[in-house]
Design a protein around this motif. Structure first.
Motif, PDB file in Angstrom:
ATOM      1  N   LYS A   1       0.538  39.437   5.160  1.00  0.00           N
ATOM      2  CA  LYS A   1      -0.134  38.849   6.328  1.00  0.00           C
ATOM      3  C   LYS A   1       0.004  37.331   6.324  1.00  0.00           C
ATOM      4  O   LYS A   1       0.257  36.712   7.362  1.00  0.00           O
ATOM      5  CB  LYS A   1      -1.614  39.243   6.312  1.00  0.00           C
ATOM      6  CG  LYS A   1      -2.364  38.870   7.582  1.00  0.00           C
ATOM      7  CD  LYS A   1      -1.925  39.730   8.755  1.00  0.00           C
ATOM      8  CE  LYS A   1      -2.773  39.495   9.980  1.00  0.00           C
ATOM      9  NZ  LYS A   1      -2.320  40.296  11.134  1.00  0.00           N
ATOM     10  N   ARG A   2      -0.161  36.713   5.153  1.00  0.00           N
ATOM     11  CA  ARG A   2      -0.030  35.258   5.061  1.00  0.00           C
ATOM     12  C   ARG A   2       1.389  34.815   5.389  1.00  0.00           C
ATOM     13  O   ARG A   2       1.598  33.812   6.077  1.00  0.00           O
ATOM     14  CB  ARG A   2      -0.412  34.800   3.651  1.00  0.00           C
ATOM     15  CG  ARG A   2      -0.381  33.274   3.490  1.00  0.00           C
ATOM     16  CD  ARG A   2      -0.601  32.843   2.065  1.00  0.00           C
ATOM     17  NE  ARG A   2       0.448  33.321   1.191  1.00  0.00           N
ATOM     18  CZ  ARG A   2       0.265  34.204   0.217  1.00  0.00           C
ATOM     19  NH1 ARG A   2      -0.936  34.708  -0.014  1.00  0.00           N
ATOM     20  NH2 ARG A   2       1.279  34.606  -0.539  1.00  0.00           N
TER      21      ARG A   2
ATOM     22  N   HIS B   1       2.141  34.645   9.074  1.00  0.00           N
ATOM     23  CA  HIS B   1       1.576  33.447   9.699  1.00  0.00           C
ATOM     24  C   HIS B   1       2.353  32.193   9.291  1.00  0.00           C
ATOM     25  O   HIS B   1       2.677  31.352  10.141  1.00  0.00           O
ATOM     26  CB  HIS B   1       0.107  33.302   9.306  1.00  0.00           C
ATOM     27  CG  HIS B   1      -0.522  32.023   9.786  1.00  0.00           C
ATOM     28  ND1 HIS B   1      -0.831  31.801  11.116  1.00  0.00           N
ATOM     29  CD2 HIS B   1      -0.867  30.884   9.115  1.00  0.00           C
ATOM     30  CE1 HIS B   1      -1.350  30.590  11.247  1.00  0.00           C
ATOM     31  NE2 HIS B   1      -1.384  30.017  10.055  1.00  0.00           N
TER      32      HIS B   1
ATOM     33  N   SER C   1       5.897  32.013  11.020  1.00  0.00           N
ATOM     34  CA  SER C   1       5.946  32.414  12.417  1.00  0.00           C
ATOM     35  C   SER C   1       6.906  31.549  13.227  1.00  0.00           C
ATOM     36  O   SER C   1       7.508  32.014  14.198  1.00  0.00           O
ATOM     37  CB  SER C   1       4.541  32.367  13.032  1.00  0.00           C
ATOM     38  OG  SER C   1       4.004  31.046  12.958  1.00  0.00           O
TER      39      SER C   1
ATOM     40  N   GLN D   1       8.057  38.738  15.641  1.00  0.00           N
ATOM     41  CA  GLN D   1       6.696  38.563  15.134  1.00  0.00           C
ATOM     42  C   GLN D   1       5.854  39.803  15.426  1.00  0.00           C
ATOM     43  O   GLN D   1       5.161  40.313  14.558  1.00  0.00           O
ATOM     44  CB  GLN D   1       6.068  37.330  15.782  1.00  0.00           C
ATOM     45  CG  GLN D   1       4.649  37.026  15.315  1.00  0.00           C
ATOM     46  CD  GLN D   1       4.606  36.329  13.974  1.00  0.00           C
ATOM     47  OE1 GLN D   1       5.543  35.629  13.615  1.00  0.00           O
ATOM     48  NE2 GLN D   1       3.531  36.506  13.239  1.00  0.00           N
TER      49      GLN D   1
ATOM     50  N   GLU E   1       4.334  42.469  12.683  1.00  0.00           N
ATOM     51  CA  GLU E   1       2.895  42.711  12.659  1.00  0.00           C
ATOM     52  C   GLU E   1       2.590  44.203  12.816  1.00  0.00           C
ATOM     53  O   GLU E   1       1.666  44.729  12.172  1.00  0.00           O
ATOM     54  CB  GLU E   1       2.214  41.901  13.759  1.00  0.00           C
ATOM     55  CG  GLU E   1       2.163  40.409  13.462  1.00  0.00           C
ATOM     56  CD  GLU E   1       1.549  39.592  14.589  1.00  0.00           C
ATOM     57  OE1 GLU E   1       1.279  40.190  15.665  1.00  0.00           O
ATOM     58  OE2 GLU E   1       1.335  38.381  14.402  1.00  0.00           O
TER      59      GLU E   1
END
Length: 223
Positions: A90-91, A94, A97, A105, A109
């Motif tokens: 998840k990090r 971000h 991105s 993206q 996700e």
């Protein structure tokens, strides 16, 4: 008396000339300072790996070596989970991105959500690296046009859970790369990853093989 007045006038004229020169120099210095301050601090220059023979290319051309390096670096970092895939993945989505197209993206996700639902991320450690001898090669980068490429990465994947190896495979990833000079501050490459161009394939590579043959036995996989 007349000579004194002429000398005084000549002195005053000379002082005025010097003042004008000083003013002009100050203006020139101010202009140079402004030019230096407004000049870009970073320039992106794509150089081929070997410069011994020199290189001449159009300014808008991005060499395949730069496209390959970009695709490998970003894909490797996205799939680097040093402690806990649930947090690290998840990090990474971000943090990187700016190097992904909006479609990519969203796709990643969705992949994160699906993996989390299947409980494939929590506590999982993952790393990717090039298979020795199968890095940049002639057929690793396919030029579609000036702004689009397909990069083929042959990578090894190591995954561990609670210190126990759970996956050790070789996978071929065909990745799309597009030109995107939209945010030089966050993305100095001027390129973005557009995710997979085709289904990844699992490779069968004999241990100790460092040859340049890129095929091996390839099977479809959903890595």
């Amino acid at each position: 008396m007349s000579r004194f007045r002429h000398a005084q006038s000549a002195r005053d004229a000379h002082i005025l000339t010097l003042r004008v020169i000083v003013a002009v120099l100050l203006l020139l210095c101010g202009g140079m300072w402004w030019g230096w301050k407004s000049a870009p601090q970073d320039l992106t220059i794509h150089n081929p790996p070997d410069l011994r023979s020199g290189s001449t290319r159009k300014w808008w051309e991005v060499p395949p070596s730069s496209v390959y390096s970009f695709a490998f670096y970003i894909w490797q970092q996205l799939n680097r989970w040093p402690a806990n895939g649930e947090v690290d993945y998840k990090r990474n989505l971000h943090s990187y991105s700016a190097y992904l197209t909006p479609q990519c993206q969203v796709s990643l996700e969705n992949d994160y959500t699906a993996r989390q639902r299947r409980q494939e991320l929590k506590g999982r450690v993952r790393g990717m690296y090039e298979i020795p001898g199968r890095g940049l090669r002639k057929d690793a980068v396919t030029i579609l046009d000036r702004d689009h490429w397909v990069v083929t990465l042959d990578l090894a994947i190591d995954e561990h859970y609670a210190g126990t190896p759970v996956r050790d495979v070789y996978v071929r990833y065909p990745l799309r790369v597009v030109r995107a000079d939209v945010d030089p501050e966050r993305n100095p490459w001027g390129l973005q990853l557009d995710c997979l161009a085709d289904t990844p394939q699992r490779l069968s590579v004999p241990r100790g093989d460092t040859g340049d043959d890129p095929t091996g036995n390839a099977d479809s996989t959903e890595e």
